[in-house]
Design an enzyme around this catalytic site. Structure first.
Site, PDB file in Angstrom:
ATOM      1  N   HIS A 129       0.840  -1.201   0.000  1.00 54.48           N
ATOM      2  CA  HIS A 129       0.000   0.000   0.000  1.00 54.48           C
ATOM      3  C   HIS A 129       0.874   1.249   0.000  1.00 54.48           C
ATOM      4  O   HIS A 129       2.058   1.200   0.302  1.00 54.48           O
ATOM      5  CB  HIS A 129      -0.914   0.019   1.225  1.00 54.48           C
ATOM      6  CG  HIS A 129      -0.150   0.133   2.521  1.00 54.48           C
ATOM      7  ND1 HIS A 129       0.323  -0.964   3.210  1.00 54.48           N
ATOM      8  CD2 HIS A 129       0.241   1.218   3.237  1.00 54.48           C
ATOM      9  CE1 HIS A 129       0.950  -0.565   4.298  1.00 54.48           C
ATOM     10  NE2 HIS A 129       0.927   0.762   4.333  1.00 54.48           N
ATOM     11  N   ILE A 130       0.241   2.363  -0.344  1.00 52.84           N
ATOM     12  CA  ILE A 130       0.888   3.678  -0.302  1.00 52.84           C
ATOM     13  C   ILE A 130       0.154   4.515   0.741  1.00 52.84           C
ATOM     14  O   ILE A 130      -1.038   4.800   0.597  1.00 52.84           O
ATOM     15  CB  ILE A 130       0.839   4.376  -1.680  1.00 52.84           C
ATOM     16  CG1 ILE A 130       1.580   3.520  -2.720  1.00 52.84           C
ATOM     17  CG2 ILE A 130       1.448   5.778  -1.602  1.00 52.84           C
ATOM     18  CD1 ILE A 130       1.426   4.024  -4.143  1.00 52.84           C
ATOM     19  N   SER A 131       0.840   4.886   1.790  1.00 53.96           N
ATOM     20  CA  SER A 131       0.211   5.638   2.876  1.00 53.96           C
ATOM     21  C   SER A 131      -0.090   7.070   2.453  1.00 53.96           C
ATOM     22  O   SER A 131       0.713   7.708   1.767  1.00 53.96           O
ATOM     23  CB  SER A 131       1.120   5.659   4.106  1.00 53.96           C
ATOM     24  OG  SER A 131       1.320   4.354   4.610  1.00 53.96           O
ATOM     25  N   TYR A 211       2.893  14.254   6.652  1.00 50.81           N
ATOM     26  CA  TYR A 211       4.181  14.946   6.599  1.00 50.81           C
ATOM     27  C   TYR A 211       4.155  16.073   5.566  1.00 50.81           C
ATOM     28  O   TYR A 211       3.444  16.003   4.565  1.00 50.81           O
ATOM     29  CB  TYR A 211       5.291  13.954   6.255  1.00 50.81           C
ATOM     30  CG  TYR A 211       5.357  12.793   7.210  1.00 50.81           C
ATOM     31  CD1 TYR A 211       5.871  12.945   8.499  1.00 50.81           C
ATOM     32  CD2 TYR A 211       4.884  11.534   6.832  1.00 50.81           C
ATOM     33  CE1 TYR A 211       5.924  11.878   9.383  1.00 50.81           C
ATOM     34  CE2 TYR A 211       4.932  10.462   7.714  1.00 50.81           C
ATOM     35  CZ  TYR A 211       5.447  10.640   8.990  1.00 50.81           C
ATOM     36  OH  TYR A 211       5.488   9.585   9.866  1.00 50.81           O
ATOM     37  N   PRO A 214       6.061  14.629   1.797  1.00 48.90           N
ATOM     38  CA  PRO A 214       6.050  13.161   1.802  1.00 48.90           C
ATOM     39  C   PRO A 214       6.709  12.565   0.565  1.00 48.90           C
ATOM     40  O   PRO A 214       6.727  13.167  -0.507  1.00 48.90           O
ATOM     41  CB  PRO A 214       4.557  12.826   1.832  1.00 48.90           C
ATOM     42  CG  PRO A 214       3.903  13.987   1.156  1.00 48.90           C
ATOM     43  CD  PRO A 214       4.717  15.184   1.539  1.00 48.90           C
ATOM     44  N   PHE A 216       5.914   9.511  -1.575  1.00 47.62           N
ATOM     45  CA  PHE A 216       4.904   8.484  -1.773  1.00 47.62           C
ATOM     46  C   PHE A 216       5.551   7.229  -2.341  1.00 47.62           C
ATOM     47  O   PHE A 216       6.202   7.272  -3.389  1.00 47.62           O
ATOM     48  CB  PHE A 216       3.809   9.004  -2.706  1.00 47.62           C
ATOM     49  CG  PHE A 216       3.073  10.189  -2.156  1.00 47.62           C
ATOM     50  CD1 PHE A 216       2.182  10.036  -1.102  1.00 47.62           C
ATOM     51  CD2 PHE A 216       3.287  11.456  -2.665  1.00 47.62           C
ATOM     52  CE1 PHE A 216       1.517  11.130  -0.570  1.00 47.62           C
ATOM     53  CE2 PHE A 216       2.622  12.551  -2.144  1.00 47.62           C
ATOM     54  CZ  PHE A 216       1.736  12.393  -1.092  1.00 47.62           C
ATOM     55  N   HIS A 217       5.360   6.119  -1.664  1.00 47.87           N
ATOM     56  CA  HIS A 217       6.044   4.897  -2.049  1.00 47.87           C
ATOM     57  C   HIS A 217       5.292   3.682  -1.526  1.00 47.87           C
ATOM     58  O   HIS A 217       4.471   3.797  -0.605  1.00 47.87           O
ATOM     59  CB  HIS A 217       7.468   4.882  -1.484  1.00 47.87           C
ATOM     60  CG  HIS A 217       7.498   4.833   0.016  1.00 47.87           C
ATOM     61  ND1 HIS A 217       7.315   5.957   0.792  1.00 47.87           N
ATOM     62  CD2 HIS A 217       7.661   3.795   0.887  1.00 47.87           C
ATOM     63  CE1 HIS A 217       7.369   5.624   2.070  1.00 47.87           C
ATOM     64  NE2 HIS A 217       7.582   4.309   2.156  1.00 47.87           N
ATOM     65  N   VAL A 218       5.586   2.535  -2.100  1.00 46.20           N
ATOM     66  CA  VAL A 218       5.081   1.273  -1.583  1.00 46.20           C
ATOM     67  C   VAL A 218       6.260   0.488  -1.020  1.00 46.20           C
ATOM     68  O   VAL A 218       7.233   0.212  -1.734  1.00 46.20           O
ATOM     69  CB  VAL A 218       4.331   0.458  -2.674  1.00 46.20           C
ATOM     70  CG1 VAL A 218       5.200   0.233  -3.906  1.00 46.20           C
ATOM     71  CG2 VAL A 218       3.860  -0.886  -2.115  1.00 46.20           C
ATOM     72  N   SER A 219       6.217   0.186   0.263  1.00 48.99           N
ATOM     73  CA  SER A 219       7.261  -0.641   0.879  1.00 48.99           C
ATOM     74  C   SER A 219       6.954  -2.101   0.589  1.00 48.99           C
ATOM     75  O   SER A 219       5.820  -2.548   0.765  1.00 48.99           O
ATOM     76  CB  SER A 219       7.302  -0.406   2.390  1.00 48.99           C
ATOM     77  OG  SER A 219       7.691   0.922   2.695  1.00 48.99           O
TER      78      SER A 219
END
Length: 273
Positions: A129-131, A211, A214, A216-219
């Protein structure tokens, strides 16, 4: 009978679970004790409170064990909570789910394989997911109003986006590190629109917004510790170069069609318009 119950309420005032409740609840409890004449002066001059029966004390044992279970790193692959688990507080965050297509899964597996010689305990992330919000806490009675407010605030249309780079992240405490795929700068503007909608809802409930700048990324993988102490700059660059070459031939395109919000064990989904 009522005096015995009032005494138990006063004993309960020192409970850490109760101390984290909203201020209104504290005021009610304080008034209950005072209404029975239990001021500090009166307590000293009156006879001691009766001892609490063992059966009653046993009622709170499960709560203590439950809090210990939630905070025990050995039960969560060594992960440490960023904030203490408190009964009655529901961890909450909003995000956009990422569908693991065959191509996306392939490149993530390749990157993990490249990292394993340096980070032997690297673990995959199950829920991609992307928070679009921080993790905040809600009281139970806020859940439904918050979900409705979030639904009303989300006026963002569905959109497509690409991943353009590999990035490494660590939490504020430097206890965990993550490897993720960063969203393209062009698509970041669309994610920011979603964040602004969520932030408006958070502000209405006096909760911290996302933030300021930010990434934006998917871990897709994580490990314990700080990655900067685990990987040298040469290894980091090699991984980035490998990914850049891969997406030149195979762009990684995904689509955001809904926002999801997890509140404790409840999941809410809101379709983008």
């Amino acid at each position: 009978m009522s005096s015995g119950l009032d005494a138990l309420r006063c004993y309960g005032d020192d409970s850490s679970d109760e101390e984290e409740d909203i201020d209104d609840a504290k005021v009610i409890k304080a008034d209950t004790c005072k209404g029975n004449g239990a001021t500090s002066n009166n307590i000293k001059s009156s006879s001691p409170l009766p001892s609490v029966p063992l059966e009653v004390l046993g009622m709170f044992k499960d709560k203590e064990e439950d809090a210990t279970t939630h905070s025990n790193p050995t039960l969560h692959d060594g992960r440490v909570r960023s904030f203490q688990h408190v009964r009655g507080n529901w961890a909450t965050f909003a995000f956009i789910q990422v569908e693991p297509t065959e191509v996306l899964q392939h490149i993530m597996d390749e990157l993990i394989t490249m990292l394993l010689p340096s980070i032997g305990d690297l673990k995959p992330v199950d829920d991609l997911h992307i928070s679009i919000s921080r993790t905040v806490t809600l009281q139970f009675h806020w859940i439904e109003p918050f979900a409705q407010s979030l639904k009303d605030a989300l006026i963002v249309p569905a959109f497509s986006y690409e991943f353009e780079d590999v990035e490494f992240y660590s939490n504020d405490e430097k206890t965990r590190s993550f490897i993720g795929l960063r969203v393209s700068r062009h698509a970041s503007d669309q994610f920011k629109c979603a964040v602004q909608c969520v932030d408006k809802c958070l502000q209405d409930f006096s909760l911290p917004i996302y933030y300021k700048n930010p990434s934006f990324h998917v871990s897709f993988a994580w490990c314990l510790g700080d990655y900067q102490q685990l990987l040298d700059s040469t290894s980091l660059q090699q991984i980035k170069d490998y990914f850049k070459k891969f997406i030149q031939d195979t762009p990684l395109v995904a689509r955001a069609s809904e926002v999801q919000c997890k509140i404790g064990n409840k999941m809410f989904s809101f379709g983008l318009r």
